[in-house]
Structure formats: structure tokens, C-alpha cells
Motif scaffolding. Sequence first.
Motif, PDB file in Angstrom:
ATOM      1  N   LEU A  50     -47.324  10.761  -6.595  1.00 13.63           N
ATOM      2  CA  LEU A  50     -48.479  11.595  -6.249  1.00 13.63           C
ATOM      3  C   LEU A  50     -48.751  12.605  -7.361  1.00 13.63           C
ATOM      4  O   LEU A  50     -49.895  12.782  -7.796  1.00 13.63           O
ATOM      5  CB  LEU A  50     -48.213  12.304  -4.914  1.00 13.63           C
ATOM      6  N   LEU A  66     -54.839  16.819  -4.114  1.00 13.88           N
ATOM      7  CA  LEU A  66     -53.374  16.909  -4.145  1.00 13.88           C
ATOM      8  C   LEU A  66     -52.857  17.634  -2.905  1.00 13.88           C
ATOM      9  O   LEU A  66     -51.890  17.197  -2.279  1.00 13.88           O
ATOM     10  CB  LEU A  66     -52.931  17.634  -5.419  1.00 13.88           C
ATOM     11  N   ALA A  74     -51.715   7.081   7.160  1.00  9.54           N
ATOM     12  CA  ALA A  74     -51.825   6.347   5.895  1.00  9.54           C
ATOM     13  C   ALA A  74     -53.288   6.102   5.545  1.00  9.54           C
ATOM     14  O   ALA A  74     -53.702   6.295   4.393  1.00  9.54           O
ATOM     15  CB  ALA A  74     -51.070   5.024   5.982  1.00  9.54           C
ATOM     16  N   SER A 127     -46.425  12.528   7.561  1.00 13.59           N
ATOM     17  CA  SER A 127     -45.944  11.157   7.773  1.00 13.59           C
ATOM     18  C   SER A 127     -44.427  11.119   7.837  1.00 13.59           C
ATOM     19  O   SER A 127     -43.834  10.512   8.736  1.00 13.59           O
ATOM     20  CB  SER A 127     -46.406  10.247   6.634  1.00 13.59           C
ATOM     21  N   PHE A 128     -43.777  11.749   6.854  1.00 16.80           N
ATOM     22  CA  PHE A 128     -42.311  11.715   6.825  1.00 16.80           C
ATOM     23  C   PHE A 128     -41.735  12.450   8.026  1.00 16.80           C
ATOM     24  O   PHE A 128     -40.708  12.051   8.583  1.00 16.80           O
ATOM     25  CB  PHE A 128     -41.783  12.324   5.511  1.00 16.80           C
ATOM     26  N   PHE A 169     -51.982  13.047  -9.942  1.00 11.53           N
ATOM     27  CA  PHE A 169     -52.676  14.320 -10.198  1.00 11.53           C
ATOM     28  C   PHE A 169     -52.738  14.601 -11.700  1.00 11.53           C
ATOM     29  O   PHE A 169     -53.793  14.953 -12.244  1.00 11.53           O
ATOM     30  CB  PHE A 169     -51.951  15.447  -9.453  1.00 11.53           C
ATOM     31  N   THR A 183     -48.680  13.395   3.511  1.00 15.46           N
ATOM     32  CA  THR A 183     -47.400  12.751   3.232  1.00 15.46           C
ATOM     33  C   THR A 183     -46.277  13.429   4.009  1.00 15.46           C
ATOM     34  O   THR A 183     -45.450  12.764   4.634  1.00 15.46           O
ATOM     35  CB  THR A 183     -47.096  12.816   1.726  1.00 15.46           C
ATOM     36  N   VAL A 223     -49.143   4.482  -0.976  1.00 13.94           N
ATOM     37  CA  VAL A 223     -49.309   5.123   0.342  1.00 13.94           C
ATOM     38  C   VAL A 223     -49.108   4.076   1.436  1.00 13.94           C
ATOM     39  O   VAL A 223     -48.365   4.293   2.401  1.00 13.94           O
ATOM     40  CB  VAL A 223     -50.697   5.774   0.457  1.00 13.94           C
ATOM     41  N   ALA A 281     -53.299  15.357   0.204  1.00 15.16           N
ATOM     42  CA  ALA A 281     -52.395  14.216   0.152  1.00 15.16           C
ATOM     43  C   ALA A 281     -50.961  14.661   0.424  1.00 15.16           C
ATOM     44  O   ALA A 281     -50.217  13.999   1.166  1.00 15.16           O
ATOM     45  CB  ALA A 281     -52.487  13.533  -1.203  1.00 15.16           C
ATOM     46  N   THR A 282     -50.564  15.823  -0.145  1.00  9.45           N
ATOM     47  CA  THR A 282     -49.209  16.334   0.099  1.00  9.45           C
ATOM     48  C   THR A 282     -49.016  16.621   1.578  1.00  9.45           C
ATOM     49  O   THR A 282     -47.996  16.242   2.175  1.00  9.45           O
ATOM     50  CB  THR A 282     -48.979  17.614  -0.719  1.00  9.45           C
ATOM     51  N   HIS A 326     -54.720   5.736 -10.166  1.00  4.32           N
ATOM     52  CA  HIS A 326     -54.967   6.258  -8.810  1.00  4.32           C
ATOM     53  C   HIS A 326     -54.865   5.136  -7.780  1.00  4.32           C
ATOM     54  O   HIS A 326     -54.372   5.341  -6.675  1.00  4.32           O
ATOM     55  CB  HIS A 326     -56.348   6.903  -8.732  1.00  4.32           C
ATOM     56  N   TYR A 367     -59.420  17.770  -7.914  1.00  5.12           N
ATOM     57  CA  TYR A 367     -58.097  17.150  -7.914  1.00  5.12           C
ATOM     58  C   TYR A 367     -57.086  17.994  -7.148  1.00  5.12           C
ATOM     59  O   TYR A 367     -56.201  17.463  -6.475  1.00  5.12           O
ATOM     60  CB  TYR A 367     -57.608  16.926  -9.349  1.00  5.12           C
ATOM     61  N   LEU A 368     -57.230  19.343  -7.236  1.00  2.98           N
ATOM     62  CA  LEU A 368     -56.289  20.216  -6.522  1.00  2.98           C
ATOM     63  C   LEU A 368     -56.448  20.057  -5.011  1.00  2.98           C
ATOM     64  O   LEU A 368     -55.451  19.988  -4.282  1.00  2.98           O
ATOM     65  CB  LEU A 368     -56.517  21.673  -6.922  1.00  2.98           C
ATOM     66  N   PHE A 386     -59.616  11.497  -5.826  1.00  7.17           N
ATOM     67  CA  PHE A 386     -59.032  10.991  -7.068  1.00  7.17           C
ATOM     68  C   PHE A 386     -59.921   9.918  -7.698  1.00  7.17           C
ATOM     69  O   PHE A 386     -60.175   9.944  -8.898  1.00  7.17           O
ATOM     70  CB  PHE A 386     -57.632  10.430  -6.825  1.00  7.17           C
ATOM     71  N   GLN A 399     -54.841   9.245   4.355  1.00  2.96           N
ATOM     72  CA  GLN A 399     -54.445   9.602   2.990  1.00  2.96           C
ATOM     73  C   GLN A 399     -55.135   8.718   1.959  1.00  2.96           C
ATOM     74  O   GLN A 399     -55.520   9.180   0.882  1.00  2.96           O
ATOM     75  CB  GLN A 399     -52.928   9.521   2.838  1.00  2.96           C
ATOM     76  N   MET A 400     -55.313   7.415   2.299  1.00  4.97           N
ATOM     77  CA  MET A 400     -56.047   6.541   1.371  1.00  4.97           C
ATOM     78  C   MET A 400     -57.472   7.049   1.194  1.00  4.97           C
ATOM     79  O   MET A 400     -58.016   7.033   0.085  1.00  4.97           O
ATOM     80  CB  MET A 400     -56.076   5.116   1.904  1.00  4.97           C
ATOM     81  N   HIS A 432     -57.434   9.935  -1.180  1.00  6.12           N
ATOM     82  CA  HIS A 432     -57.284   9.463  -2.562  1.00  6.12           C
ATOM     83  C   HIS A 432     -58.604   8.899  -3.090  1.00  6.12           C
ATOM     84  O   HIS A 432     -58.984   9.163  -4.233  1.00  6.12           O
ATOM     85  CB  HIS A 432     -56.212   8.375  -2.635  1.00  6.12           C
ATOM     86  N   PHE A 465     -45.212   3.062   1.425  1.00  2.47           N
ATOM     87  CA  PHE A 465     -44.185   3.923   2.031  1.00  2.47           C
ATOM     88  C   PHE A 465     -44.430   4.082   3.522  1.00  2.47           C
ATOM     89  O   PHE A 465     -43.472   4.230   4.290  1.00  2.47           O
ATOM     90  CB  PHE A 465     -44.041   5.258   1.274  1.00  2.47           C
ATOM     91  N   SER A 466     -45.714   4.011   3.958  1.00  2.00           N
ATOM     92  CA  SER A 466     -45.969   4.140   5.393  1.00  2.00           C
ATOM     93  C   SER A 466     -45.558   2.880   6.150  1.00  2.00           C
ATOM     94  O   SER A 466     -44.824   2.948   7.128  1.00  2.00           O
ATOM     95  CB  SER A 466     -47.450   4.406   5.648  1.00  2.00           C
ATOM     96  N   MET A 467     -46.048   1.710   5.663  1.00  2.00           N
ATOM     97  CA  MET A 467     -45.862   0.476   6.426  1.00  2.00           C
ATOM     98  C   MET A 467     -44.457  -0.103   6.237  1.00  2.00           C
ATOM     99  O   MET A 467     -43.915  -0.698   7.151  1.00  2.00           O
ATOM    100  CB  MET A 467     -46.893  -0.573   6.014  1.00  2.00           C
ATOM    101  N   LEU A 470     -41.345   3.888   6.108  1.00  2.00           N
ATOM    102  CA  LEU A 470     -41.307   4.763   7.292  1.00  2.00           C
ATOM    103  C   LEU A 470     -41.264   3.934   8.576  1.00  2.00           C
ATOM    104  O   LEU A 470     -40.457   4.205   9.470  1.00  2.00           O
ATOM    105  CB  LEU A 470     -42.515   5.703   7.289  1.00  2.00           C
ATOM    106  N   ILE A 511     -52.633   4.607  -4.244  1.00  2.00           N
ATOM    107  CA  ILE A 511     -53.144   4.200  -2.924  1.00  2.00           C
ATOM    108  C   ILE A 511     -52.280   3.083  -2.350  1.00  2.00           C
ATOM    109  O   ILE A 511     -51.918   3.097  -1.169  1.00  2.00           O
ATOM    110  CB  ILE A 511     -54.619   3.749  -3.042  1.00  2.00           C
TER     111      ILE A 511
END
Lengths: 128, 224
Positions: free
Chosen positions: B96, A33, A65, A43-44, B100, A40, B211, A36-37, B204, A29-30, A76, A68-69, A72, B214-216, B219, B208
Motif C-alpha cells: 500500500l 492512502l 475488499a 479487515s484485519f 502511494f 485494511t 486487496v 485504504a489504511t 496501482h 493520494y493522501l 490512485f 477498498q478496490m 484504489h 489478502f481478503s479472499m 483473511l 488492487i
Amino acid sequence: MSHSEQERDRRPGYERLDGHEAVEGIGSYLIGLGLATLLTIVSFFVARTTLVWQPSIPVALAVLAIAQMGVHLVFFLHITTGPDNVNNVMALAFGVLIVLLLITGSLWIMAHMNQNMMPMDQIMQMQR
Amino acid sequence: MSGFEATAGRGDPNPIGYNRESGHRPHTAEHAAAGGVASKRIVVGYGFWIFLLSDIIMFSAFFATYAVLVGQTAGGPNGRELFDLRNTGIETACLLLSSFACGLASIGAQAHRGSWFYGAMAATFILGAAFIGLEVQEFVGLVARGAGPTRSAFLSAFFTLVGCHGLHVTAGLLWLLTMMAQVFAKGYRADILRRVLCFGLFWHFLDIVWVALFSMVYLMGATI
């Protein structure tokens, strides 16, 4: 503990996790995480930056995106290529096919219909 | 054990969730009679996975609607004028981290560690509730600015898509509380642990979908 309860606890999938397995699980999980961080934040950053060629930004966002999916799904939801996961992966592949057909099909058809449609001001004039 | 392996090898090579590793473990009569059929935990997870995929297909229909209507603002505000990326960033971080925490909670449940499970579930709930709070605040702000769902086709599609995800998260929060209560009342029984597994998958899955959202929506809406 009764005999039947002991039997049940020995069946695969019902073993209580020991400390080592739990630490392994947290590690997975770490990693998820962290990845994914990272994705993200990228992306921003990409959405706001003026450093890259502007028309490439939507493509970059889509790629990030999807990546990232994937992170996950693997870290996850634990979708793997292992033998106990073949059916899950097949179902996912079918789901992805339907999603792609739905989205690209809608966009494709609607773009053509927009193209073939009379401009709105002309429709308004005909209605008078 | 070798006899079991042989029968499993002759039939369907991939019976649902058949696990080669667990094939080496001692089996109950009930288990062996089924001829290598997967444990109930794996079958339940598979069934719930099918439901989640059907939910993804529903969301993809809303995404397609949004993508078709994103330009139809009817002279009203577009995404670039409306979206606050700072707010979206905080929402993303909340969801997110809550995903976790939910993963930690499912490990805590499998390890039968009470404080761990309840603590992580509480963290999941607080972060999820913070996400919903921020989203409601955003929606109220948009409606107050005259950019409600009735303003344009773009905003109708936006509120439907994002609101549908918000409703899923709200339902997930209720489910979360139910799971905490069930573990508290009934303990770490196999059937309760399967429900915790399904809840984890659901939570979870919501991350997904976010994700993609926020992307499509946010952003891309803020850049184009």
C-alpha cells in the motif's frame, strides 16, 4: 525551445504541473492512502475478532475488499465519472461483468458437480 | 473555438477520452483536424487500461480455481494452519505504501522535479522489493514444512494464484528500474512521461489485486 516543441507542450495532457496542481494531486493520494489504511485495518480486525456473529465475517470481508478496490480505483487510478473517463468506466464495467460471470459461474457449476458426484470411497471400491 | 465545440457535439458524444476542459485550450492544427480526438496521453492510458482489465480477467480465473479447490486439502494442512496474518499485514502495508509512493513519483514526473521523482521511485522499489522478499520467505517456509504446491489441490491453487501476483510485482520492479533509467537518460519527454503513466497504472493495479488476495485468501482462509 523550437517551435514544434512549444506546440507540443501546449497540447492538453502535456502541460507541466505547477506547484498548486502538484499539491492537489498529493492531497488526492493522501485521502486514498488514509481510506485504504482504514479499510485494511478494519479487515484485519474483523478477521480476528470474536465480537461479531462468525458466519457474517466472510460477507464483511468481501464488502470491505470491494470498498477498498473502489477507493484504489478513484484515488490512485483516477477512474472518475468525468467526460474524459466515460470509455474507461465502460471498459471497467465490462471487465467486472466478465469477472463476476467467471467466478460465480465456476463456483456454481463446481458445487453442483460435487453434489452429483459419487462419494470418493465408493469410487475407490468400484476400482477394485 | 466554438466551431470546434460544435463539430465535437454533433458526432459521437463520447469520443475516446474527449475532454471538455481541454477543448477550451488553444489547439494545434493537427489537433483540431482530428475533430476533438483525445490527446495521446489519454488514448495511451485507455489502451493500457484495456490490458489491465484483461489481466484482471486472468486473475479472476485463478481466483475461481482457488475458490473451487480451497476445500480439497487431501488430508494436508488448510489455510487456518498455514497462514500467518502478521506476515500478511506487513506485506499489505509494504504494497500500500509503495502504491502511494508510486503516485508521488508520477506527480513528480509530471512536475519535472528530479529529486522528487527519483526519491519516490526508489521508495516504491524498496517497499516492493520488501514485499517480494517477505513472500519468497513465506513460500520457502511453506515448502520446508512439507506444504509445497505438490501437497494438495488447495496448495497448488494457492501457489499459482499468489505466485502469479508475485511474478507481476517482480516484473513491475524491473519496469520501475527501466523507467528511472529512461527518465535519467532521455529526460521528461512526452513519450517517456506516457510510459511513466502506464507504469503507475500497472503498479496501482497490482495493489488492487493484492486487496482481493489478502481478503479472499489469507483473511478468509484464517477465519473459516
